[in-house]
Design an enzyme around this catalytic site. Structure first.
Site, PDB file in Angstrom:
ATOM      1  CD  GLU A 463      -2.603   1.248   2.625  1.00 28.32           C
ATOM      2  OE1 GLU A 463      -2.844   2.340   3.168  1.00 28.32           O
ATOM      3  OE2 GLU A 463      -3.001   0.162   3.092  1.00 28.32           O
ATOM      4  CD  GLU A 468      -2.928   7.914   5.398  1.00 27.03           C
ATOM      5  OE1 GLU A 468      -3.881   7.217   5.756  1.00 27.03           O
ATOM      6  OE2 GLU A 468      -1.765   7.733   5.801  1.00 27.03           O
TER       7      GLU A 468
END
Length: 585
Positions: A463, A468
């Site tokens: 991932e 974020e």
């Protein structure tokens, strides 16, 4: 930062690697990490954590269970511990010269009363003291300092106990100029040697095949897949010696062996060759194996090559993610061809969505799969089937989080991905995004390994979190990698301040990842904020699982473990605006 997994893509099992800690031990480590987080104040928005995952050395270690690397791994449950004498030191290489503004020492009970913090441009004998004390308090010491250097050292001169000195974490904060955008290459095999061991038959003393390590058979060490591994069986294989060998198919001249160890590594082992898998000749021997990635130049001739372990690093067995043999001769099978590395910043556009269209329009179904359902991590939202995403008529996609009850959830939002529509390996992946502000909001732009869609569980697929942001502090952002050996709260990544200290919710910003076979460089508005070097990760954290196709994801989560709860100040509806998504090669 344990990423949200779309429910339609959620793996049935994440037990492939498994935890070897007892449940009580795991709980205690989590509680201790929470205790440390409460004690230490958060990093100032002007600081970036520079030391996590960087190369580190120490004057000594109490044992292999307490290595120097444990002090910079971001894990509050692992620690470095020195020999029982004064003085002792721990030194971290930041990779580039940095302006150091803050050092956090998270001491174990065996702390230092007298110590200095020092910087150096070379890490040799030229050190400048930027902090000194003879009244250290232990616990968490958060020190404001001023200094410049590539290397930072804590040098202890007086212990408080009869033991050594011990640090759970040694954190160095500050700022750097732009780090190298091209991560260092891995050590190439000498003399034009070729990979001889790929997909060749393998035999081991034992192998594991249970819920903690399903299908961890000998062939997995030679499948050129860094997310699969061989491990000895807990039933009868967590003993010494333990071994694994490969049949190269014909006699070969062996010049290099590369071992990528799981934490269950060999402290003492031999590399051996044989013409018949019966009579073995040792071509390399060590009693100081360090684990992680070991690249060993050897000279030997034989059809079979064996790792013969005689002393384990722990009470567990032996385990290898990769066992690669290079040389000439043999009967090699060509591994899958990798795509060429792009030249950055890249000019060939291979995917784009500009989100141009009439107001109220929906995401292009030829490019995006809408992914309804709930998230993980105790999030509060329900992702609707396209109700919370639309075009604003001014060139942006609007992802909207609302306070409304759907399917038993008190909030709704949106998540979409390019799975089975667009996959990419390597290139510059970027998006221009304006994030929302508010407690509990969690916008993200990220990628998942495409083999997730065909059944490989997270995090074995890999991932890549390009962006974020937590709505509670829009002066900083995160870029993080997740893999079998480093994931969730122990992911390999960086929290970084916004360039110039701007509020990221106040306008659009371009987040990008420049990704090739040597690593990934993360940027915001063209400024490098984090370099994930493949060589560094393999030598300090574990296997690199990012050399295969990935797909793109956009979502806005509400609440959960990472962003925290919403409250009365959180605005609803809240909107994440996406001006464009583009991929260049």
């Amino acid at each position: 930062m344990n990423r949200t997994l779309p429910p339609s893509l959620t793996p049935l099992s994440r037990a492939g690697r498994g935890s070897r800690l007892a449940a009580l031990g795991s709980a205690l480590l989590l509680l201790f990490g929470a205790y440390l987080a409460i004690l230490a104040p958060p990093a100032d928005a002007a600081d970036a954590l520079l030391s996590q995952g960087r190369p580190v050395t120490a004057s000594s270690t109490e044992s292999v269970a307490f290595p120097a690397s444990a002090a910079v791994d971001g894990n509050a449950g692992t620690r470095w511990s020195s020999a029982f004498s004064d003085p002792q030191w721990l030194r971290v290489d930041l990779g580039v010269s940095a302006t150091v503004s803050r050092v956090v020492l998270r001491w174990e009970a065996a702390y230092a009363r007298a110590f200095t913090i020092e910087t150096s441009p070379t890490g040799t004998d030229t050190w400048t003291t930027i902090h000194t004390t003879t009244a250290g308090t232990g616990g968490v010491q958060d020190l404001a300092v001023t200094g410049t250097g590539r290397f930072v050292r804590v040098n202890t001169t007086q212990r408080t106990t009869q033991y050594g000195v011990s640090l759970w974490e040694f954190e160095v904060y500050g700022s750097t100029g732009p780090p190298p955008t091209t991560p260092p290459p891995t050590t190439p095999p000498p003399g034009g040697a070729t990979l001889l061991s790929y997909a060749k038959p393998a035999v081991a003393s034992t192998s594991q095949n249970d819920g903690a390590c399903f299908g961890c058979t000998p062939d997995k060490a030679f499948d050129h897949d860094p997310a699969s591994r061989w491990a000895t069986s807990p039933t009868n294989g967590w003993v010494d010696p333990g071994w694994i060998y490969v049949d190269l198919g014909a006699t070969a001249t062996v010049t290099q062996v590369v071992l990528q160890w799981d934490p269950a590594y060999a402290r003492s082992y031999q590399i051996q060759v044989s013409p018949n898998a019966s009579t073995w000749t040792t071509v390399y021997s060590t009693s100081t194996g360090k684990g992680f990635k070991e690249t060993i130049d050897v000279t030997g001739t034989g059809r079979y090559v064996r790792m013969y372990g005689t002393a384990r690093s722990s009470q567990y067995g032996y385990s290898l993610w990769e066992f690669k043999v290079y040389g000439t001769g043999g009967n090699p099978t060509q591994p899958p061809t990798m795509p060429p590395d792009p030249t950055f910043p890249g000019t060939r556009l291979v995917f784009a969505d500009e989100f141009n269209g009439a107001v109220g329009g929906k995401p292009d179904p030829a490019k995006w799969t809408i992914d309804p359902g709930t998230g993980q991590n105790n999030e509060l939202q329900y992702y609707t089937n396209n109700d919370n995403a639309s075009l604003d008529g001014a060139g942006s996609l609007v992802i909207e989080a609302r306070r409304e009850t759907v399917n038993g959830r008190s909030y709704t939002s949106h998540r979409m991905n390019t799975g089975n529509k667009f996959h990419v390996q390597y290139g510059r992946i970027e998006a221009r995004i304006r994030v929302p502000k508010g407690n509990g909001l969690w916008p993200a732009f990220w990628m998942m390994g495409a083999d997730f869609l065909t059944g490989r569980p997270w995090p074995y697929n890999g991932e890549i979190d390009i962006m974020e942001v937590l709505g509670r502090n829009t002066l900083e952002a995160y870029s993080t990698l997740h893999a079998p050996a480093y994931n969730g709260g122990n992911g390999y990544g960086q929290k970084y301040p916004s360039p110039g200290g701007v509020d990221l919710s106040g306008g659009f910003h371009v987040w990008s990842a420049e990704w090739d076979s040597r690593g990934i460089t993360f940027k915001i508005d063209g400024q490098t904020v984090f370099v994930a070097s493949k060589a560094t990760v393999e030598s300090t954290r574990g296997p690199w699982v990012f050399d295969h196709p990935f797909y793109l994801i956009l979502n806005l989560a509400v609440g959960g473990d990472f962003p925290g709860p919403v409250d009365g100040t959180t605005p609803f509806p809240s909107r994440m605006l996406v001006d464009y998504v583009r991929v260049y090669q």
